[in-house]
Design an enzyme around this catalytic site. Structure first.
Site, short mmCIF file in Angstrom:
data_model
loop_
_atom_site.label_atom_id
_atom_site.label_comp_id
_atom_site.label_asym_id
_atom_site.label_seq_id
_atom_site.Cartn_x
_atom_site.Cartn_y
_atom_site.Cartn_z
N ASP A 194 45.15 12.69 75.47
CA ASP A 194 46.47 13.31 75.63
C ASP A 194 46.73 13.53 77.12
OD1 ASP A 194 46.88 13.48 72.94
OD2 ASP A 194 46.86 15.67 72.84
N LYS B 148 54.32 10.65 70.96
CA LYS B 148 54.48 11.34 69.68
C LYS B 148 55.94 11.53 69.31
CE LYS B 148 50.27 14.18 69.97
NZ LYS B 148 49.44 13.69 68.85
N GLY C 180 44.47 21.43 69.24
CA GLY C 180 44.68 22.53 70.17
C GLY C 180 43.71 23.70 70.00
N SER D 136 43.65 18.65 74.02
CA SER D 136 43.49 19.73 74.99
C SER D 136 42.09 19.75 75.61
CB SER D 136 43.75 21.06 74.28
OG SER D 136 44.76 20.91 73.32
#
Lengths: 295, 211
Positions: free
Chosen positions: A25, A82, A154, A237
């Site tokens: 990410d 996304k 997350g 994350s």
């Protein structure tokens, strides 16, 4: 001799080329460059990493197209982005930008609580999340060319990712042990198309590539996912919320490659600094869980 | 006779299964010691940037170059084509400088431009190859001594061979195409037992030929 673009083989094939790798990410072109330099096989462009989405609350949407273009310009590896579950216009926009893969993702706030996107209508391939085999096959039936188990994004807590990959693969093994005449009921029970159920029973694997996502924070987490049967990993994350993103990213790439070599995992895990702090998934109330989005 | 598949990431299992299907014992190569006893090596599709870093990280460059220069057949598909080129458009350093060509990565564009087609490849016979191109590279410049094995209708070069090194832009391993692997297996057999069989081009390189 005619050439056909965006065929099922090319859609599913790109995911096959990513196997054994780490998809990271990223929220800026600078992050994307760090990810590429660390050996990521693709990046996922999004507005905020999942732990920030979780902390900020509010509605999480597709990223700013300008940022996505910046990320596409910054790296040569594939760029994914996304879209909200069911938000087929966000998906159209991402396709217009020319991203390499769209993630119809539970990490963003769902736009439709009944229907997922009809992914067959798109030329860009899609990856979708699942918690079990039925959910994976429903997504594939809608046109997903790659699957990832959801985990709980997350959190930096691997427990849900482990639950989901174990569930998916044990359900596949269960199908393999069945008589053919038992597959009709199996399909009904898991709410999945019979043809796909039959195919999985015969082949012993999903018809598309399957990665693990949601909660990977340290190299050993990635190797755990791989030893459990993942074909690659998504890390959200876990990288940019760690003390040393570049080193953590690189170490996770090496641990994903050498997932069955504990000596190498030990070596690459040394002195990485603090991983993301994380939150125990068990403490998250049902209403705030991302994995339950999508059905 | 064993043929390795560089298993750093990418379409590894597909090549391993294709080798098995033609009766060749495959070996997944992740560390230098995995190269021992191999008679050939396949560099699979994946991301060349990722492979470049992992090749360096795990000290695979020198031993793979040594294997190639000893005459063992090397097959690069897609990203594997990029890593065997002596020159990469844009000026990036080569990984295994074996083929005297200039290769352009993502030459067709992004994923939206990925495609499949029937491609004539005379070295394999009359039946065309079902060729799947995924974010594929092409050969921009063909050096002397490099044989062109296939071109698209617009004449762009997508498959070449120089001595024991074959590079192709597309993915036979995704299409159930075994003839390219059979060719590599034949070359590997000749490498393993130099005085048996009919394949040629596997002689060791002489000093000065390698850059």
């Amino acid at each position: 001799m005619t050439a056909e673009t965006s065929t099922w083989a090319t859609k599913k094939g790109l995911a096959q080329m990513l196997k054994g790798g780490v998809i990271m990410d990223v929220v800026t072109p600078e992050h994307a460059k760090i990810a590429e330099d660390a050996g990521a096989c693709a990046v996922m462009a999004l507005e905020r990493v999942p732990s920030d989405i979780r902390a900020a609350g509010g509605v999480a949407r597709m990223s700013d197209p300008l940022m996505i273009e910046g990320i596409m310009a910054a790296v040569s590896i594939p760029v994914m982005a996304k879209a909200r579950i069911g938000h087929f216009v966000e998906a159209q926009v991402l396709e217009a930008l020319g991203v390499d893969y769209i993630d119809e993702s539970e990490v963003l706030t769902p736009a439709d609580e009944v229907n997922h996107i009809d992914k067959h209508l798109f030329k860009v391939p899609f990856v979708c999340g699942c918690r079990n085999l039925g959910e994976a096959l429903r997504r594939i039936n809608e046109g997903a060319a790659m699957i990832r188990t959801k985990g709980e994004a997350g959190t930096g807590d691997i427990v849900e990712a482990v639950r989901h990959i174990r569930t998916l693969l044990s359900e596949i093994r269960r199908l393999q042990s069945m008589r053919e005449d038992e597959l009709f009921v199996a399909a009904k029970e898991m709410d999945a198309p019979y043809d796909l159920v039959k195919q999985v029973a015969a082949e012993g694997k999903l018809p598309v590539v399957n990665f693990v996502a949601g909660g990977i924070a340290i190299p050993a987490d990635a190797a755990l996912a791989m030893q459990l049967g993942a074909e690659g990993v998504f890390v959200g994350s876990g990288i940019f919320k760690s003390e040393n993103p570049a080193r953590t990213a690189e170490a996770i790439v090496q641990a994903t490659l050498h997932f069955d070599n504990p000596k190498i995992i030990a070596e690459v895990s040394k002195g990485l600094g603090s991983p993301m702090r994380g939150i125990a998934a068990v403490t998250i109330p049902e209403a705030e869980r991302l994995a339950v989005r999508g059905w | 006779m064993k043929i390795g598949v560089l298993a750093l990431h990418g379409a590894v299992i597909e090549h391993i299964q294709t080798l098995r299907s033609i009766g060749v014992e495959p070996v997944a190569v992740r560390l230098p010691q995995d190269l021992e006893g191999l008679s050939g090596l396949i560099l699979p599709g994946g991301e060349s940037m990722t492979m470049r870093k992992l090749v360096a990280r795990w000290n695979l460059r020198e031993p793979i170059m040594a294997l190639a220069l000893s005459g063992a057949p090397i097959l690069g598909t897609c990203a594997g084509m990029i890593v065997v080129a002596k020159e990469i458009a844009g000026g990036e350093e080569p990984v295994f400088p074996l083929l005297d060509v200039t290769v352009e990565r993502n030459a067709f564009g992004r994923q939206l431009d990925s495609f499949e087609t029937e491609l004539p490849m005379p070295i394999l016979g009359d039946r065309p190859v079902h060729a799947i191109f995924i974010r594929a590279p092409i050969i921009e410049r063909v050096g002397p001594g490099v044989e062109v094995l296939a071109r698209l209708p617009d004449q762009r070069v997508v498959a070449v061979r120089q001595r024991n090194v074959i590079a192709i832009s597309f993915h036979p391993e995704l299409a159930g195409e075994t003839r390219i692997h059979r060719l590599v297996a034949t070359m590997a057999a000749a490498y393993a037992e130099p005085h048996e069989g009919a394949a040629t081009g596997n002689e060791p390189w002489s000093p000065g030929e390698a850059r």
